[in-house]
Design an enzyme around this catalytic site. Sequence first.
Site, PDB file in Angstrom:
ATOM      1  CB  SER A  86      -0.947   0.009   1.205  1.00  0.00           C
ATOM      2  OG  SER A  86      -2.073  -0.807   0.954  1.00  0.00           O
ATOM      3  CE  LYS A  89      -4.601   1.741  -1.000  1.00  0.00           C
ATOM      4  NZ  LYS A  89      -3.968   0.440  -0.651  1.00  0.00           N
ATOM      5  CB  SER A 146      -4.983   1.774   3.522  1.00  0.00           C
ATOM      6  OG  SER A 146      -3.973   1.280   2.665  1.00  0.00           O
ATOM      7  CE  LYS A 248      -1.778   4.201   2.614  1.00  0.00           C
ATOM      8  NZ  LYS A 248      -1.908   3.006   3.481  1.00  0.00           N
TER       9      LYS A 248
END
Length: 417
Positions: A86, A89, A146, A248
Site C-alpha cells: 500500500s 498509494k 488505505s 503510509k
Amino acid sequence: MINLMIIKGKNSKFIFDPRLAIGTLLLVIGVAFSNLASAELRPIPQVIQPMNDFPEIEATSWILADYQTGWIIGGKNIDDQIEPASLTKLMTSYLIFESLKAGRLNKEDLVYVSNIAYRAVGSRMYIEQNTQVSIIDLLRGLVIQSGNDAAIALAEHLGGTEKSFAKMMNRKAAELGMKNTQFTNSSGLPDPDHYSTLRDITILSISLIRNFPDYFQLYSELEYTYNNITQKNRNVLLTRDDRVDGLKTGYTNRAGYCLIGTANEGNFRLIAGVIGAKNKIIRANQVHGLIRYGYSSYDSIDVLKKNTAVAGIPLYMGNKAEVAVGVAEGIRLIYPKTKRDKLSASFELPKTIDAPLTNAQQIGYIQIKYDNQPILRSSLQVIGDYPEGPWHKKIIDQTRRLFGRWFSSSTDLSESK
C-alpha cells in the site's frame, strides 16, 4: 558559529568582504526555513558520520534520511527490489494532488464508482457501486483508510482505466528519479511486475511533502468515517509522537509489514522507513526508533537564506557601487550534536565585476565544509538587476580601473628589483 573564509581559485581573483562574517552569522541564527529543490538521495558525507551506533532494526530493509539535504544518514538494502504494497498509494495520491494543484481537478468533483472499484479486494473504504463520491472523500479513504476501492476509483477517474493510470504513475516515477520502480496498479495489490525500492519510496515521500504541503496534511488525520464505518489511520506513530505527521503503512505476504514515516521538529524533518517487519508493532517501533535516533544524534541549521545578500562585489560601469550576491536556494544542513564549531564556509567571488547584470545571474560559489572537509558546494547569484550607468560614471570607472592597474603594475616592478 559558522567560520568564514575566502579561497582563491587557480585562474580567478577573490576578495573578502568584511561584512560577510557578520551577515552570514546573522543568517545562521534564526533565519527562516527554506527548501532544497531536489529529492535526490545520497549518503551523508563520511566526515560527518554519526557518533552513536544505530539501533538494531528488525526488518528486511530500512532507511533514515534528512528531508532537506536528501542525505541518507543510515540504511540497509535500500536498493533491493521490494513489493511496495500500500505504499503504492503514495504515488496514487501524488498524481491526484498534482491535478488538484494544477486546477485540472477540484476536490468537490464527483467520481463515479465502477463495478471494478466496488469489487476491489483487500482494505476498503466501502464505497457503493454506481454511486458518486467526491474526490476529497476518496482521498481520505485512500490515505487514512488505505482503501483499494478508493485507489481504483481515483485511478479510473483521472486515467480512464487503472491500466492507463499506471502508465501515468510510471512516467511520474521516472520524472522524480525513481530509477528502480514499476507500477501496474494504483493500490499495491501483488503483481510480479509491480515493484519498487525503499530508496525510491523515500524519494517519492520527500517529493510529495515538498510539492503538496497542504494536501500532505491528510496523512496526519487520525480517522475517517464513510458509509457509517469509522476506520483509524494505520500509522500508530501519529498518536505516539507529536513530531510524526505522516506518511503510509503497507502489508502483503511477500512484503511483510511496511511503514514509511516522517517527523518534523523545529523545521528539522526526517524520513524513516522499514520494509519486511514481522508485525504491526515491530514496524512502528523500528521506525520510531530511527526517528528518535536521528533527533538525538543530529542538529539542523539554516546556513543561508534564499535571495538574501551574503557578500558585495565592487561594481564597475553601473549606477551602483556594488553588487549584492546570495544563494539561488536556501541552504540547510545537519551535523552531529554539539559540533557546530566544525562548520565553515568559503566563498569564491570575482574581485570586481562590470554592469550590466541581471537578477539570478550566476556569479560565484559557496562551499560548506565540516571539519575542513567539503560537504556541499552551491552556486551564488546576483540579487537584483544592475543596468549600465550613465556615460560620466563609465568614464570615472575606466579611470579608476586604469590607475588601479598602474599602481598594481608599479608595485610588481618594485618588488622584482
